[in-house]
Design a protein around this motif. Structure first.
Motif, PDB file in Angstrom:
ATOM      1  N   PRO A 131       0.686  -1.258   0.014  1.00 14.39           N
ATOM      2  CA  PRO A 131      -0.224   0.008  -0.140  1.00 14.39           C
ATOM      3  C   PRO A 131       0.990   1.501   0.001  1.00 14.39           C
ATOM      4  O   PRO A 131       0.489   2.296  -0.687  1.00 14.39           O
ATOM      5  N   GLU A 132       2.140   1.164   0.447  1.00 12.77           N
ATOM      6  CA  GLU A 132       3.005   2.511   0.599  1.00 12.77           C
ATOM      7  C   GLU A 132       3.602   2.736  -0.837  1.00 12.77           C
ATOM      8  O   GLU A 132       4.260   3.841  -0.727  1.00 12.77           O
ATOM      9  N   ASP A 133       3.352   1.924  -1.678  1.00 10.22           N
ATOM     10  CA  ASP A 133       3.873   2.102  -3.186  1.00 10.22           C
ATOM     11  C   ASP A 133       2.889   3.012  -3.860  1.00 10.22           C
ATOM     12  O   ASP A 133       3.074   3.439  -4.894  1.00 10.22           O
ATOM     13  N   THR A 134       1.689   3.225  -3.313  1.00 14.78           N
ATOM     14  CA  THR A 134       0.640   3.988  -3.826  1.00 14.78           C
ATOM     15  C   THR A 134       1.410   5.443  -4.183  1.00 14.78           C
ATOM     16  O   THR A 134       1.734   6.046  -3.336  1.00 14.78           O
ATOM     17  N   ALA A 135       1.062   5.747  -5.444  1.00 17.22           N
ATOM     18  CA  ALA A 135       1.820   7.117  -5.782  1.00 17.22           C
ATOM     19  C   ALA A 135       1.496   7.277  -7.232  1.00 17.22           C
ATOM     20  O   ALA A 135       1.098   6.517  -8.093  1.00 17.22           O
ATOM     21  N   VAL A 136       1.782   8.579  -7.626  1.00 19.00           N
ATOM     22  CA  VAL A 136       1.850   9.047  -9.200  1.00 19.00           C
ATOM     23  C   VAL A 136       3.313   8.577  -9.411  1.00 19.00           C
ATOM     24  O   VAL A 136       4.297   9.104  -8.856  1.00 19.00           O
ATOM     25  N   TYR A 137       3.741   7.888 -10.386  1.00 21.55           N
ATOM     26  CA  TYR A 137       4.968   7.529 -10.910  1.00 21.55           C
ATOM     27  C   TYR A 137       5.397   8.260 -12.283  1.00 21.55           C
ATOM     28  O   TYR A 137       4.455   8.182 -13.122  1.00 21.55           O
ATOM     29  N   TYR A 138       6.552   8.791 -12.051  1.00 20.55           N
ATOM     30  CA  TYR A 138       7.063   9.559 -13.401  1.00 20.55           C
ATOM     31  C   TYR A 138       8.242   9.198 -13.732  1.00 20.55           C
ATOM     32  O   TYR A 138       8.965   8.626 -13.046  1.00 20.55           O
ATOM     33  N   CYS A 139       8.487   8.973 -15.263  1.00 19.73           N
ATOM     34  CA  CYS A 139       9.521   8.722 -15.655  1.00 19.73           C
ATOM     35  C   CYS A 139      10.488  10.093 -16.173  1.00 19.73           C
ATOM     36  O   CYS A 139       9.623  11.226 -16.350  1.00 19.73           O
ATOM     37  N   ALA A 140      11.881  10.251 -16.090  1.00 17.36           N
ATOM     38  CA  ALA A 140      12.386  11.421 -16.215  1.00 17.36           C
ATOM     39  C   ALA A 140      13.736  11.020 -16.956  1.00 17.36           C
ATOM     40  O   ALA A 140      14.126   9.734 -16.893  1.00 17.36           O
ATOM     41  N   ALA A 141      14.411  11.897 -17.608  1.00 18.73           N
ATOM     42  CA  ALA A 141      15.543  11.776 -18.535  1.00 18.73           C
ATOM     43  C   ALA A 141      16.555  12.758 -18.160  1.00 18.73           C
ATOM     44  O   ALA A 141      16.498  13.776 -17.879  1.00 18.73           O
ATOM     45  N   ASP A 142      17.785  12.137 -18.174  1.00 15.00           N
ATOM     46  CA  ASP A 142      18.788  12.931 -17.684  1.00 15.00           C
ATOM     47  C   ASP A 142      20.010  12.685 -18.465  1.00 15.00           C
ATOM     48  O   ASP A 142      20.653  11.591 -19.013  1.00 15.00           O
ATOM     49  N   GLY A 143      20.290  13.786 -19.229  1.00 13.53           N
ATOM     50  CA  GLY A 143      21.557  13.388 -20.037  1.00 13.53           C
ATOM     51  C   GLY A 143      21.950  14.822 -21.012  1.00 13.53           C
ATOM     52  O   GLY A 143      21.258  15.927 -20.871  1.00 13.53           O
ATOM     53  N   PRO A 144      22.735  14.619 -21.998  1.00 13.80           N
ATOM     54  CA  PRO A 144      23.534  13.579 -22.559  1.00 13.80           C
ATOM     55  C   PRO A 144      24.788  13.243 -21.504  1.00 13.80           C
ATOM     56  O   PRO A 144      25.232  12.167 -21.378  1.00 13.80           O
ATOM     57  N   THR A 145      25.453  14.366 -21.113  1.00 15.42           N
ATOM     58  CA  THR A 145      26.494  14.322 -20.375  1.00 15.42           C
ATOM     59  C   THR A 145      26.670  13.342 -19.221  1.00 15.42           C
ATOM     60  O   THR A 145      27.608  12.810 -18.796  1.00 15.42           O
ATOM     61  N   ALA A 146      25.420  13.139 -18.612  1.00 13.98           N
ATOM     62  CA  ALA A 146      25.273  12.391 -17.480  1.00 13.98           C
ATOM     63  C   ALA A 146      24.781  11.018 -17.692  1.00 13.98           C
ATOM     64  O   ALA A 146      24.528  10.310 -17.011  1.00 13.98           O
ATOM     65  N   ARG A 147      24.745  10.430 -18.933  1.00 13.13           N
ATOM     66  CA  ARG A 147      24.159   9.225 -19.389  1.00 13.13           C
ATOM     67  C   ARG A 147      24.918   7.947 -18.860  1.00 13.13           C
ATOM     68  O   ARG A 147      24.048   7.177 -18.585  1.00 13.13           O
TER      69      ARG A 147
END
Length: 127
Positions: free
Chosen positions: A87-103
């Protein structure tokens, strides 16, 4: 540029869900990808990150052993397989991108380091 997350829904505790995030308008393989979540009344928190090639991954202690991040660069998609949901996993889940220097970085788990964000998909785990 767009990140489109999907796969959320209602599941009973102990169940599984698989989230997907499809990227468009960017060179997907130039980015590390992350999943974050935000529960009602709480700050957005890190869930998991994967480098551009998929060779390295890191996840939050709260989901370790239950969630797995993966990616398919041919499909411009990052996945989050969630097992043994609580139940504590209940949330809005977001994907995100980080780059390109940090890929290639696996240590960048802070929300403010990611440049691109999807719209979120709601995961509700009932007890």
């Amino acid at each position: 540029v767009q990140l489109q997350a999907s796969g959320g829904g209602l599941v009973q505790a102990g169940g599984s869900l698989s989230l997907s995030c499809v990227a468009s308008g960017l060179k997907f393989s130039s980015y590390a990808m992350g999943w974050f979540r935000q529960a009602p009344g709480k700050e957005r928190e890190f869930v998991a990150r994967i480098t551009w090639s998929g060779a390295a991954k890191v996840s939050a202690d709260s989901v370790k052993g239950r969630f797995a991040i993966s990616r398919d660069n041919d499909r411009n998609t990052v996945y989050l397989q969630m097992n043994s949901l609580k139940p504590e996993d209940t949330a809005v889940y977001y994907c995100a991108a980080d780059g390109p220097t940090a890929r290639n970085s696996i240590t960048r788990t802070q929300t403010n380091l990611y440049q691109l964000w999807g719209q979120g998909t709601l995961v509700t785990v009932s007890s």
